[in-house]
Structure formats: structure tokens, C-alpha cells
Write an enzyme that holds these catalytic residues in place. Sequence first.
Site, PDB file in Angstrom:
ATOM      1  N   ASN A 203      32.243 -42.199  33.514  1.00 53.95           N
ATOM      2  CA  ASN A 203      32.904 -40.940  34.002  1.00 53.95           C
ATOM      3  C   ASN A 203      31.914 -39.624  33.454  1.00 53.95           C
ATOM      4  O   ASN A 203      31.485 -39.747  32.305  1.00 53.95           O
ATOM      5  CB  ASN A 203      34.130 -40.828  33.199  1.00 53.95           C
ATOM      6  N   CYS A 208      36.624 -40.142  37.649  1.00 51.06           N
ATOM      7  CA  CYS A 208      37.464 -41.075  37.692  1.00 51.06           C
ATOM      8  C   CYS A 208      38.115 -41.282  38.965  1.00 51.06           C
ATOM      9  O   CYS A 208      38.147 -42.511  39.559  1.00 51.06           O
ATOM     10  CB  CYS A 208      38.612 -41.250  36.505  1.00 51.06           C
ATOM     11  N   HIS A 455      44.837 -39.542  35.659  1.00 50.74           N
ATOM     12  CA  HIS A 455      43.760 -40.659  35.712  1.00 50.74           C
ATOM     13  C   HIS A 455      43.687 -41.497  36.826  1.00 50.74           C
ATOM     14  O   HIS A 455      45.039 -41.667  37.398  1.00 50.74           O
ATOM     15  CB  HIS A 455      43.566 -41.433  34.352  1.00 50.74           C
ATOM     16  N   ASP A 472      38.405 -49.408  35.607  1.00 52.99           N
ATOM     17  CA  ASP A 472      38.910 -48.416  35.073  1.00 52.99           C
ATOM     18  C   ASP A 472      37.687 -47.505  34.351  1.00 52.99           C
ATOM     19  O   ASP A 472      37.330 -47.964  33.227  1.00 52.99           O
ATOM     20  CB  ASP A 472      39.830 -48.617  33.808  1.00 52.99           C
TER      21      ASP A 472
END
Length: 1116
Positions: A203, A208, A455, A472
Site C-alpha cells: 500500500n 488499497c 479500507h 488484503d
Amino acid sequence: MTMMTPPPVDQQEDEEMLVPHSDVVDGPAQPMEVSEAETAVSTVENQPAEEPPTLKFTWTIPNFSRQNTRKLYSDVFVVGGYKWRILIFPKGNNVDHLSMYLDVADAASLPYGWSRYAQFSLAVVNQIHTRYTIRKETQHQFNARESDWGFTSFMPLSELYDPSRGYLANDTVYVEAEVIVRKVLDYWSYDSKKETGFVGLKNQGATCYMNSLLQTLYHIPYFRKAVYHMPTTENDVPTASIPLALQSLFYKLQYNDTSVATKELTKSFGWDTYDSFMQHDVQELNRVLCEKLEDKMKGTVVEGTIQQLFEGHHMNYIECINVDYKSTRKESFYDLQLDVKGCKDVYASFDKYVEVERLEGDNKYHAEGHGLQDAKKGVLFIDFPPVLQLQLKRFEYDFMRDTMVKINDRYEFPLQLDLDREDGKYLSPDADRSVRNLYTLHSVLVHSGGVHGGHYYAFIRPTLSDQWYKFDDERVTKEDLKRALEEQYGGEEELPQTNPGFNNPPFKFTKYSNAYMLVYIRESDKDKIICNVDEKDIAEHLRVRLTKEQEEKEDKRKYKAQAHLFTIIKVARDQDLKEQIGKDIYFDLVDHDKVRSFRIQKQTPFQQFKEEVAKEFGIPVQLQRFWIWAKRQNHTYRPNRPLTPQEELQPVVGQIREASNKANTAELKLFLEVELLDERPVPPPEKSKEDILLFFKLYDPEKPELRYVGRLMVKSSNKPMDIIGKLNEMAGFAPDEEIELFEEIKFEPNVMCEHLDKKTSFRLCQIEDGDIICFQKHLVNKEIECRYPAVPLFLEYVQNRQLVRFRSLEKPKEDEFVLELSKLHTYDDVVERVAQKLGLDDPSKLRLTSHNCYSQQPKPQPIKYRGVDRLSDMLVHYNQTSDILYYEVLDIPLPELQGLKTLKVAFHHATKEEVVIHNIRLPKQSTVGDVIDVLKTKVELSHPDAELRLLEVFYHKIYKIFPLTERIENINDQYWTVRAEEIPEEEKNIGPNDRLILVYHFAKETGQNQQVQNFGEPFFLVIHEGETLEEIKNRIQKKLHVSDEDFAKWKFAFMSMGRPEYLQDSDVVYNRFQRRDVYGAFEQYLGLEHTDTTPKRAYSANQNRHTYEKPVKIYN
């Protein structure tokens, strides 16, 4: 004052609480930074003991605007047995926003290797309207390296310090923290590749949203193969070529063992660092990226891939009911936007998508040749693509609140999607019915958080097997079907009851993590789409390039690992000084980063190093003399002394130290003195204590130019006049040329270059080894015309020169021209130079605005006339310096304008449905009465004797009638709307038993809280003693021109403190209003409840001077 409200949690249970791996989110490894805010789990009272420890902490900060400290800590509070506190920067942490973090209070005293994991939210409470409280949520694994975490740009300081916004009241601010502590997982040692076979993406700050999309596209193998087959060459640069950057990224995702960076790709988009810290819309990025790739694929072997994968077609039709007329239009789509609100699942959304709308009554269709006709309007699908991208409309504009909101309603989506259902109800008559539109779910992109941030991550099953994976950012984990599907439906979740036997109602909380994009692959195409992609699909130059990158990366790693065994020796020579002085540098002697460096093992004898130098430069060992450099107290860096024979005989290089640094530094800087005779090296002369090594720069004021001409060894007892002949020879002057000498002493913070007396000895002039003497021809009158006639003036110019890019404030993204200025230029100097460039006669009509280095936008407030002393003050922004200024050309001089106040007034016509904005410019000491006098000359009145008044309106409520005597400099029209209107005749003739009341429109929110939302234009109404609601309703209907049909649906309520008390037609309204002339947000008014159907006004009276909505852009 501190309040703590912990729920009853058994703290001893904490050690037994486990958290799934997937609940941890990775952030950038920077203290006091957070990239995205992931919503924390809702907390309630009376939680069961197995729930993680939770606490809500409120921090009251009095005298907030008078806080002089840079940092401010709250009291310590305990959650989960751990000590925490809130850290804020009241004036911002080098930004023009409030900065706020959660801090581990006892970090300094914790044992080595400690870590703790917490989900938390931080909030600044709005003390006028709690619904405008700003709350941001995130989660973090705290450790010794990152003991605080939060939001550097929490909210703009301009909003926080403006009392009218409601965050600062009575000079007090309320800050809230909700903290949930979970058991720490072994986060750092987790290996995604080893556990799952896949790697994540790093990131960059707030990317993200991009990472989740890139992982989804990468795991469509046909797409990946097409990207690999896009033609690129070995001469392409990834940061300037989107195809090569994407190829490189996909290759690394396929073959790397650790997470992959996306900086090359975002640079290829033309993004700067600021873009990477802006969270954008994924759907928009998907479209823009696909359009870019489609364009880059044209004329290549993979042309048309984007269309083949993602393009479908639908037919818009309008069909008349009573005549034979039908209009159709075919359109393509790459994704479909499906409604979430009001739809329980994907099928319900498709039903709504093809729903037939009837055009009748006032909305009849004008059919060519048939006039106005009743008709049916709708959409049907001609074909669906192999890869179907469904964008779920989780974010919608709420007209009631006049803001964007997130729809967290439950919305189901199936593992298999049949779009041929019910005999092909979604298909047009032209559709190919032989194609089976049965789809399998491939990926679910999830947004966790609210409308202002959150997120993003993705659940993907790369081969359409039963195994799902969660991508993730850097972390990839295995997940089950329930986690990927059901838990992403959204909606509400019911907490288990603490005491089931007591028949307590269950507590429900909204789930803020839910799907916002779905990718389905058609069953009949899945073997083609989920194809094999191996090295033969990757161009050889790409394989070679990336293999080389990996080898270089490994070499760097080894280099770093072995760094403690080596010393870097940087050797500067006369050639370096000649090449650099007057081009790259002007002060001191050399930039050591641009000289030859040797990486030598610390155990190497110095004589062996000299042999290396001999091979490199062709200077025999016995003819080399090395000088060691020293940093002086005045921050200059000069050769200090030659190495002694004893030092040169040191058994190891690592034992030689810089004169200014006795520590074991990994870097050593040396000057190589080489004496030349007829261009051939000879032994250096003996150096006694009486000898001084001096360096000489020649200045030519006519060019103007400064260059290095050489060095001399002189006796300290000698005088400068003794070396005049040698200097003239070095400069190429006549032997008897008269020259002036100056000593270059220092250049920070100011230039110091002083005249040297030729008749005073070097010793008395305090000249020593390594000093620099600048010289030039003696100045005569004709040379005074030179711009910088003497060395000190030239050096001062060089030190302070500044290239400034000027932009018109109307086009704040485009450089219009560049001027070379001096940082010492005054305000008047700068505007005069800009006026000359623009051909403007009067520089005082220019207004300049500084640049915000963080937002890359103009600052909200312009520079006042002579409001700064120097150009340097205009360019500084906190601890950064910009090279951008914005300009405006005014119609009157700026000093005159600053004495005026421009008031933005919205004039509401008495009989017409129109609002006109007028900018009234008057001296600041003018009154409201003066504004009204000017307005009367500009607006159309209903009759010549009409009287006007000014009102203060905020969020559809009237807060104040301005007295005619109030001075306009006290009126804030930046956040509040200033409204002008005629005073109705009935108000002028108000009787002793009449009341003047406020009337507002309102609607109630759907959901549990049924909160009242005002909208529309508020107004005053005179009511009479004994008058019933029915009588008042008739007057309101006539005033607002509402039809009987619509007005019948309206409800009327007496409102007090935001709570409605509904009235009957027979109720006497007068009795409810006990006080006269009440204008306040929390006071009494007559509420008109109905649906907001009025079109939005085409103006916004409460906007900042500069507000930029940044769309996703790919520039290259």
C-alpha cells in the site's frame, strides 16, 4: 475532564481471545500515519465475556484555541489491561489539518519485542449537530517502532477553529476514542506465499482500492495473458509505459516470494505522491484503466481483448401503447451499476434494471409523426460479456441530507447467477438464445468503512475452485465460502444475548463491511478465461529485465548485509573541482556524491587502497598525497590536513578517521593532491607547518561566471601580493593585471565573502589550509554596469535565486510562465516583475496566492498587500518550500480591495420562483442598511416601496435577522447563506396579539432513529390569536403554490428541540408558540413534513474559495 464508559468485560478472559488472521490489516510502516480507515466493530454495553475488551473514552479540552504546545496528550486510560492515550497536534503535524493519533502510553517502559493489536475510532464531536461529528476508524498492530497510529490529516483546521461549524464551542473541544483490544497475532512472521501460494500488493498510502482491483484483474488469466502479449521493448521505461509497468507488476505477482510494490505502475499513470494518498473510486479507476489499456492495445495482436472480455450490449427502447411506433438504441457497457437500496439481491436489481416505465399524463412521449403518446420505456439486454462486472451502488447521493451516504443494507448475491431465468426476462428479442447466460462468482470486492474513507480488499477464487482467498494489501489468507459471501452481504448483525433467560430484546448493529463490486465468469467461457499462463507468454526482454531486477535486488540485499565490513572512500581530485564549480555547485569545492568512490574492506591496508587508486587514475602510489576533509563550525567542508606517513602505514583502512568525526563512520572522504609538471605527475612538495594549501576560483563579472582555476601551496608569512603573478598566469591575464581578492568564508545561513587585503600576511588574515580565495579583475567605472560587479554580489545572487512557476488562479493546474527571482525580493519587487511579464501598468492590481504543498492546490486565503516581507515567505508552507505562486488581476488596486468586504447575497424574489446571487462590494465599516440600499438598485422589486431584510440561513434554518446597523465585516458568508428578501406587508402590520413564527420543511430519515432532516427554503409566517391549523394551511398552500393533490399528503407538526408534535386541523396553533421572535436551531417552529421534490438550487453559498473534487486520472 475525562469520562470513561467501559462495558462490563472480564479482563482475565483477554488472554484466551483469538482473532482470525484476516481481521488484521496491514498499513504503511510509518509512525503517526494511516492509509485507510477500516471500520471498527460496533461496541455495546453488557457484552458477553468472550467479546474483546472495549472502551469509549471522552477527552474534554478547554481553552483549545489558546493551546501553545505543538503536541497535546490526553489522560491515560486502560483497555484490555493496556495503557493508552490520545495524541493530538492542535495546529497540525506539518499540515493544515488537525492531526490525531492513538498512542501506547507506556511504550518507553515495555519489554523488548512487545506488540498489541487494536481496532479503534477517533472523533471530534460536533456540539451543534451530533450527526456532523467527524469520526474515522482504523486498526493497527502497535509495537516499539510504531507506538502511535492515526490520522495526520484528520480534519481541516479551518473547520475546527470556526465556531460556526460546531466543533469548537466556548473554546472547548470534545475528542472521543473507542478502542477494541484484540489478542496479538504473529503478524510479522506470516508468509502469504508459503501459506497460500499468492503474494499481496504494498500500500502506497491510500491505494488499497487500487490493490483490490489489480488483484482481481490479475486473477483473470486471459486478461493477464493479453497484458503479457502487449508489445513492449527493452528500451521502454516502466514508469513511463503503462503496458510495461503492468507486465512487470503481473510478472512479480506470479513469481515473487514477497509482496509487490505498485509505485512503477502509479508513476506510469502520471500520478504524484499526492495522488497515491488520495482514496479514489474503484469503479472509476476500473473504467479509466480499461479504457487506457484498450487504447494501448489498438494495432497490436491483443487488440479488442478488453471488449471481448468485458463488453456487453443492451437496448434502450420506447414503445407507444396506442400507435405502432417504437424507438430503440443499442448501447455497450463494460460494467453494470446495480441498485442496492430497495433490492434484496442481485436478481431484484436486474428486475429493477429492466423495469418498464410508463410515459403518460404530463410525461407523454413525443413520437415522430404521432404527437404526444402514452408509451412504455425500458432496457433489455442484447448480450452479456464473458466476464460480467457488477458495480453495486453502495454510495448514493442523499438529496434529503444534501450529501453522499453509504448504503449498508443487506444485499445478497449468489454463487451461480442465471440471467436466462424466467424464460429470458432480461433479454431483448434480438438476443442470441443459444448462448447460456449462467455465471459463476469469481471475486467479491469489499469496502469496509463509511462514505468519507475506509479500507478495500478482495475475496477471489482464482481457479473457480471451492477455495477462496482474501487479498488484503500485502497479506493473502485462505477463507471459506461463508466469509467470502454471506459475511459480505451487509445489513445488520445480532449480538448474542448476555442473559438469554431474561427475554431481553436482541441488540443489532450495522455491518460496515460489505461487497461493492462482483465479478462473474460465464460457465461456457470459463475454460477459455481461466487459462494457463506461463513463462512462454512473457516476452524475453521482460523476463531478462525482471530477472536482472531480482538479481540487483539480491545484490543490494547482500551489499546491505555486508556493509559493516566495508568502508566507502570517496576521492575528490582537481578534475572534479573543475567540472563542478560554476556548473553544479558554486560554494565550497565539490559534491562528494559525484566523485569516484571505492568500496574497500575495512581490513585492507591503506597501501593496497593506494594501488587501487593508481590503477583507476594512473597516478603512481609514490606520487599520491591524500588530504582528509573536515566540517568546520561555520558548516563549510574543506580539506583539513594531509594524511601523515604513520596514518598511511596503518594496517587497515578502517582505522583512519575523518578529522571532524571520531566515530567509526562507514564513509571516508579524501582529496587527492597530485602535482603536475608539463602535464606529468611529479612528487608532491614537502609540506611544513608554515605551508598552506589554498584553492582559487576566478570570477568574470561580464558573463557572469565563476570557475575553478587551481590551487597553490603558499607560506603563511607571505602576502597575497606575492602570488599576484601566479594568479594572473592561472587566469590567463597579463602579468601586471590588477586583480581584487576575496575570501569565501561561508554561505549558510547568509553568504560571507570578504575583501582580502593584498598587503597583509596570510597568517594575519587568518588564512589556513583548505581556504578558498576568489579573485577577479580590478573594477573600473565601465564595469560597474555589470549586473553583479563583484564576487560577493554574485554569490549572494546564486544563494538566493529562485525560479518561480506562476499560474493563473483560474487555471491552477497549468504553469503559465516562469520568472527567475531572488528569495530576498520584497513583496513590491515580486509584483512589479509579474506585472512587467503580464504587461500590466499597475502592479497593485495583482493579488498573489501561495501554494499548499500537501494538497497541491492554492491556499484558501490570498497574500495580503505587503503582507509578507520576502519572496521566501511567500513560498514556505510549514516545513516545505514550494516554487509555485498563483496570481489574479483585479479590477481595483489590492489595498483598496482589502478595505472592502465582498458579501455574497442570495436574493429571493417575492413573487417569482427564482434566486439570484449578488456579490456586493462595500467598505468594511458599511452596515446591513448600506447593503440593502445597493441591493435595491440591482434587483427587481414587486413594488417600488418594498422594504428588504437580510437573513442568516444555515442548513435550511433561519438563525438571525440582521439589524440594519450591523457592520458587514462581522458577517460570515463563507459557511452561512446570507439571504435577502422583501418584508411581506402582513409582517409590517403585525398586531399586538399576532405572533411571528418560523416555518421549516422537513422529512424523517428511514431506519431506527427517524431523525428529522430539514430541506428547502425556510420562511416566516404571521399567525393570529385563535387561528386554527386549517386556516393557516390555506395560507401556506397559497404562499407556496402547492397543488391540492400534493398538499393533501403534507403533515404539520409543532417542532421543539427537533421533536415533532403532529397537529390536527382544529388545533389552535397560536397557543403552541409561547414566545415571540424566536430564531434558533433548537427552538420552536412549525414543521411541514413532506417529500423533497424541489430541484436543487444551482448555487452553493457556503463554499470555500477553492474546492477541488479530484477524479481518477491516468495521464500517460
